[in-house]
Design an enzyme around this catalytic site. Structure first.
Site, PDB file in Angstrom:
ATOM      1  NE  ARG A  72      41.154  35.595  30.964  1.00 52.79           N
ATOM      2  CZ  ARG A  72      40.088  36.137  31.539  1.00 52.79           C
ATOM      3  NH1 ARG A  72      39.225  36.819  30.849  1.00 52.79           N
ATOM      4  NH2 ARG A  72      39.870  35.994  32.832  1.00 52.79           N
ATOM      5  CB  CYS A  84      40.474  36.349  41.040  1.00 54.80           C
ATOM      6  SG  CYS A  84      40.518  36.846  39.319  1.00 54.80           S
ATOM      7  CG  HIS A 119      42.736  31.986  40.744  1.00 56.42           C
ATOM      8  ND1 HIS A 119      41.404  32.009  41.059  1.00 56.42           N
ATOM      9  CD2 HIS A 119      42.911  32.899  39.759  1.00 56.42           C
ATOM     10  CE1 HIS A 119      40.785  32.882  40.288  1.00 56.42           C
ATOM     11  NE2 HIS A 119      41.682  33.443  39.483  1.00 56.42           N
TER      12      HIS A 119
HETATM   13  N1  GLN Z   1      35.749  37.824  35.900  1.00 53.46           N
HETATM   14  C1  GLN Z   1      36.861  38.468  36.430  1.00 53.46           C
HETATM   15  C2  GLN Z   1      37.905  38.895  35.411  1.00 53.46           C
HETATM   16  O1  GLN Z   1      38.176  38.218  34.429  1.00 53.46           O
HETATM   17  C3  GLN Z   1      37.477  37.600  37.496  1.00 53.46           C
HETATM   18  C4  GLN Z   1      38.084  36.354  36.950  1.00 53.46           C
HETATM   19  C5  GLN Z   1      38.604  35.448  37.988  1.00 53.46           C
HETATM   20  O2  GLN Z   1      38.121  35.363  39.118  1.00 53.46           O
HETATM   21  N2  GLN Z   1      39.591  34.680  37.562  1.00 53.46           N
HETATM   22  O3  GLN Z   1      38.477  39.929  35.613  1.00 53.46           O
END
Ligand code: GLN
Length: 248
Positions: free
Chosen positions: A129, A95, A197
């Site tokens: 998101r 990520c 993740h």
């Molecule tokens: N900050 C980044 C985004 O939201 C990565 C987030 C994350 O590692 N979950 O795209």
């Protein structure tokens, strides 16, 4: 005895949604086979030695943490990390860590944050998101022949791949890189990047074994293959999740 050194980059800043679980899975699966494993943390102000590690792990982080460490990444570690990538060290980048390996991140306010540029991809902040369970399929995964990887994603950045970088897999359920082109993650040399993740390797032992095998083959040219482990619990869990999310 085989020895593998894992470097955890910025563990204090990049560790969202149990990303540490990936290190634990790598460590345990090697220890169960009698491989000597050591894990080393390298964070702000600490040098990264490209010759010292066989696997480099970079977890996810919020835009805030990514911004804090960029200065250190670009001014203290860039050259050494390029050396490791080009020298075919195994990398797993999750990520935020995936985004940082690319050329730039364009934030919601339109600011372009220069990133490492070790891989030819870039990320543009989106207004939605991309969150939830993720299933994607990877070709040629020897230890997990159905190729399905189950994970969890949570990002607003949308990542696009340029020339020279191949997608890690194709999205079966979820959003993946950007929710548009159907691709998930990136591959370049021995660098594996994904939006999935901390449950990634515990849930997908075949992928963990793929990374371990690559690291052992690179370090020990006479290494042939890993001794199999009893993964029946992990396999049952993975298959039931695939069924739940894809109705397959
Ligand atoms: N900050 C980044 C985004 O939201 C990565 C987030 C994350 O590692 N979950 O795209």
């Amino acid at each position: 005895m085989y020895q593998i050194s894992i470097c955890h980059l910025y563990p204090d800043l990049l560790n969202l949604y149990g990303d540490h679980g990936n290190i634990q899975a790598l460590r345990k699966r090697m220890e169960w086979r009698g491989i000597d494993v050591s894990v080393h943390s390298v964070s702000l102000g600490e040098p990264f030695d490209p010759e010292a590690h066989d696997i480099v792990f970079i977890g996810g982080g919020q835009d805030y943490e990514q911004d804090i460490l960029l200065n250190d990444l670009l001014n203290q570690k860039k050259e050494a990390l390029f050396h490791a990538v080009e020298g075919e060290t195994v990398f797993l980048c999750i990520c935020g860590g995936y985004q940082l390996m690319g050329r730039y991140i364009k934030t919601g306010s339109g600011r372009e944050m220069e990133c490492l540029g070790a891989l030819n991809h870039w990320t543009i902040s989106g207004d939605k998101r991309l969150i939830g369970n993720l299933v994607f399929s990877v070709e040629g995964l020897k230890q997990q022949p159905d190729g399905y990887i189950v994970g969890f994603e949570n990002h607003s950045g949308k990542t696009y791949l340029g020339e020279g970088v191949t997608p890690l897999g194709k999205v079966v359920h979820g959003f993946g890189n950007n929710g548009e082109d159907g691709y998930e993650g990136a591959r370049y040399k021995n660098v594996y990047c994904t939006y999935s993740h901390g449950s990634l390797l515990p849930k997908n032992p075949g992928l963990a074994d793929e990374l371990i095998t690559l690291a052992l083959k690179r370090k020990y040219p006479d290494f042939v293959s890993l001794q199999p482990l009893n993964d029946s619990l992990e396999t049952n869990a993975r298959i039931s999740l695939i069924k739940r999310f894809t109705r397959k």
